[in-house]
Design an enzyme around this catalytic site. Structure first.
Site, mmCIF file in Angstrom:
data_model
loop_
_atom_site.group_PDB
_atom_site.id
_atom_site.type_symbol
_atom_site.label_atom_id
_atom_site.label_comp_id
_atom_site.label_asym_id
_atom_site.label_seq_id
_atom_site.Cartn_x
_atom_site.Cartn_y
_atom_site.Cartn_z
ATOM 1 N N GLU A 116 -30.659 -10.943 9.867
ATOM 2 C CA GLU A 116 -31.421 -12.199 9.778
ATOM 3 C C GLU A 116 -32.876 -11.991 10.199
ATOM 4 O O GLU A 116 -33.791 -12.575 9.616
ATOM 5 C CB GLU A 116 -30.767 -13.274 10.650
ATOM 6 C CG GLU A 116 -29.404 -13.722 10.133
ATOM 7 C CD GLU A 116 -28.750 -14.693 11.088
ATOM 8 O OE1 GLU A 116 -28.229 -14.245 12.125
ATOM 9 O OE2 GLU A 116 -28.773 -15.898 10.820
ATOM 10 N N GLU A 136 -20.469 -11.890 10.347
ATOM 11 C CA GLU A 136 -20.029 -12.864 11.360
ATOM 12 C C GLU A 136 -18.670 -13.476 11.054
ATOM 13 O O GLU A 136 -17.945 -13.867 11.964
ATOM 14 C CB GLU A 136 -21.070 -13.978 11.517
ATOM 15 C CG GLU A 136 -22.272 -13.614 12.376
ATOM 16 C CD GLU A 136 -23.428 -13.012 11.597
ATOM 17 O OE1 GLU A 136 -23.173 -12.479 10.493
ATOM 18 O OE2 GLU A 136 -24.565 -13.062 12.084
HETATM 19 N N1 COA Z 1 -22.809 -7.489 20.563
HETATM 20 C C1 COA Z 1 -22.483 -6.894 21.720
HETATM 21 N N2 COA Z 1 -22.222 -5.577 21.815
HETATM 22 C C2 COA Z 1 -22.308 -4.849 20.694
HETATM 23 C C3 COA Z 1 -22.632 -5.401 19.445
HETATM 24 C C4 COA Z 1 -22.889 -6.795 19.411
HETATM 25 N N3 COA Z 1 -23.236 -7.416 18.275
HETATM 26 N N4 COA Z 1 -22.618 -4.430 18.511
HETATM 27 C C5 COA Z 1 -22.304 -3.283 19.156
HETATM 28 N N5 COA Z 1 -22.125 -3.541 20.469
HETATM 29 C C6 COA Z 1 -21.785 -2.590 21.510
HETATM 30 C C7 COA Z 1 -20.319 -2.155 21.435
HETATM 31 O O1 COA Z 1 -19.489 -3.107 22.083
HETATM 32 C C8 COA Z 1 -20.380 -0.824 22.138
HETATM 33 O O2 COA Z 1 -20.450 -1.046 23.522
HETATM 34 P P1 COA Z 1 -19.580 -0.088 24.533
HETATM 35 O O3 COA Z 1 -20.133 1.298 24.282
HETATM 36 O O4 COA Z 1 -19.915 -0.624 25.889
HETATM 37 O O5 COA Z 1 -18.142 -0.235 24.114
HETATM 38 C C9 COA Z 1 -21.730 -0.259 21.736
HETATM 39 O O6 COA Z 1 -22.522 -1.385 21.328
HETATM 40 C C10 COA Z 1 -21.661 0.693 20.550
HETATM 41 O O7 COA Z 1 -20.996 0.039 19.487
HETATM 42 P P2 COA Z 1 -19.748 0.669 18.680
HETATM 43 O O8 COA Z 1 -19.002 -0.442 18.039
HETATM 44 O O9 COA Z 1 -18.985 1.577 19.575
HETATM 45 O O10 COA Z 1 -20.548 1.547 17.585
HETATM 46 P P3 COA Z 1 -20.030 1.974 16.148
HETATM 47 O O11 COA Z 1 -21.051 2.938 15.665
HETATM 48 O O12 COA Z 1 -18.599 2.407 16.220
HETATM 49 O O13 COA Z 1 -20.063 0.642 15.256
HETATM 50 C C11 COA Z 1 -21.037 -1.387 14.357
HETATM 51 C C12 COA Z 1 -21.275 0.039 14.936
HETATM 52 C C13 COA Z 1 -22.409 -2.024 14.159
HETATM 53 C C14 COA Z 1 -20.283 -1.287 13.025
HETATM 54 C C15 COA Z 1 -20.189 -2.193 15.370
HETATM 55 O O14 COA Z 1 -20.758 -2.042 16.659
HETATM 56 C C16 COA Z 1 -20.095 -3.649 15.062
HETATM 57 O O15 COA Z 1 -19.366 -4.057 14.169
HETATM 58 N N6 COA Z 1 -20.828 -4.485 15.839
HETATM 59 C C17 COA Z 1 -20.798 -5.918 15.672
HETATM 60 C C18 COA Z 1 -21.636 -6.326 14.498
HETATM 61 C C19 COA Z 1 -21.578 -7.831 14.314
HETATM 62 O O16 COA Z 1 -20.540 -8.412 14.078
HETATM 63 N N7 COA Z 1 -22.746 -8.457 14.431
HETATM 64 C C20 COA Z 1 -22.854 -9.868 14.297
HETATM 65 C C21 COA Z 1 -22.756 -10.513 15.605
HETATM 66 S S1 COA Z 1 -22.731 -12.287 15.460
#
Ligand code: COA
Length: 258
Positions: A116, A136
């Site tokens: 966004e 989301e």
């Molecule tokens: N909010 C809070 N924490 C987040 C985050 C978010 N949107 N996105 C990633 N993190 C954190 C993870 O919880 C993790 O924390 P930890 O190491 O303490 O467990 C760290 O960042 C690394 O993320 P991780 O998921 O392990 O990395 P990845 O490379 O395996 O995956 C993504 C990357 C982006 C695919 C995955 O993190 C993800 O799906 N994030 C959420 C995206 C999302 O839904 N965004 C919209 C939010 S409304």
């Protein structure tokens, strides 16, 4: 500018680079980020030297993985959720309404609020490693600004592809549908964004400002308050609570449609 904890600012002559600075959480956007980005833009607008802004993410993996999902779970009650959503929408508007052109340099994941933010920027450059998504719905939410702005940038069907199906776009696809104006090798991204910023900085400031304002047709306040109501209501559903809990507990959600 030491009071800015979520972002850092770096002066490159007439171009200032604003970096979202929480790389261990993939630059997830916590409650303090939103007012701080507005504050930073206000200061840069007033400093008399900055003519263009580049917005990027710290580290090698992410522009921003979106709103801090763990923090969503701490928003207690409708008033708190509404106030938070208002903060987010005000910040997207501040980027769009800034006198300064804001160029996104997307260096990795641009998910949720990160995508966004890119939509709110005036131009988007992306590393060939960038990925865009508005996932989301997987946690029971909808991107409240993305649903308003993305149709004008990429069209309704691509917006639905991203918002309903939660599909990810790589940098090449994002460039093809107009979400990205220029895709560059990862290591060249910042230089490429600075070069565009410097080109704009050499143009007549009033012409740039007027052009931006005229091209950006504002989202009207009726649409914004409709989005605010819809998201606040949705965020109070059982499914959203389940989606947030599942993300923080690293498990799959079980949605019941209520
Ligand atoms: N909010 C809070 N924490 C987040 C985050 C978010 N949107 N996105 C990633 N993190 C954190 C993870 O919880 C993790 O924390 P930890 O190491 O303490 O467990 C760290 O960042 C690394 O993320 P991780 O998921 O392990 O990395 P990845 O490379 O395996 O995956 C993504 C990357 C982006 C695919 C995955 O993190 C993800 O799906 N994030 C959420 C995206 C999302 O839904 N965004 C919209 C939010 S409304």
């Amino acid at each position: 500018m030491s009071d800015l904890t979520e972002i850092t600012l770096a002066d490159h002559g007439a171009v200032t680079v604003v970096t979202i600075d929480r790389p261990d959480k993939l630059n997830a956007l916590g409650v303090d980020f939103w007012p701080q980005l507005r504050e930073a833009l206000a200061r840069l607008e007033a400093d008399g030297t900055t003519r263009a802004v580049v917005l990027t993410g710290a580290g090698d993996k992410a522009f921003s993985a979106g709103g801090d999902i763990a923090g969503f779970g701490e928003l207690d009650g409708i008033a708190a959720r509404r106030a938070f959503q208002t903060e987010c929408l005000r910040t997207f508007a501040a980027v769009e309404e800034s006198r300064l052109p804001v160029i996104a340099a997307v260096n990795g994941y641009a998910f949720g609020g990160g995508c966004e933010l890119a939509l709110a920027c005036d131009l988007v450059l992306a590393s060939d490693r960038a990925t865009f998504a508005m996932p989301e719905s997987a946690i029971g939410l909808v991107p409240g600004f993305g649903v308003l702005r993305a149709p004008a940038v990429i069209g309704r069907h691509w917006t639905k592809w991203m918002v309903l199906a939660g599909e990810r776009l790589d940098a090449e696809q994002a460039e093809r549908i107009g979400l990205v104006q220029r895709r560059v090798p990862h290591e060249d991204l910042l230089d490429a964004a600075l070069a565009v910023g410097e080109r704009i900085a050499r143009a007549a400031p009033l012409a740039v400002e007027t052009g931006k304002r005229m091209i950006n047709r504002g989202i009207d306040s009726g649409e914004t308050s409709w989005s605010l109501d819809a998201i606040t209501l949705l965020q109070s559903s059982e499914d959203t609570a389940e989606g947030i809990a599942a993300f923080t507990q690293k498990r799959s959600p079980r949605f019941e449609g209520r």
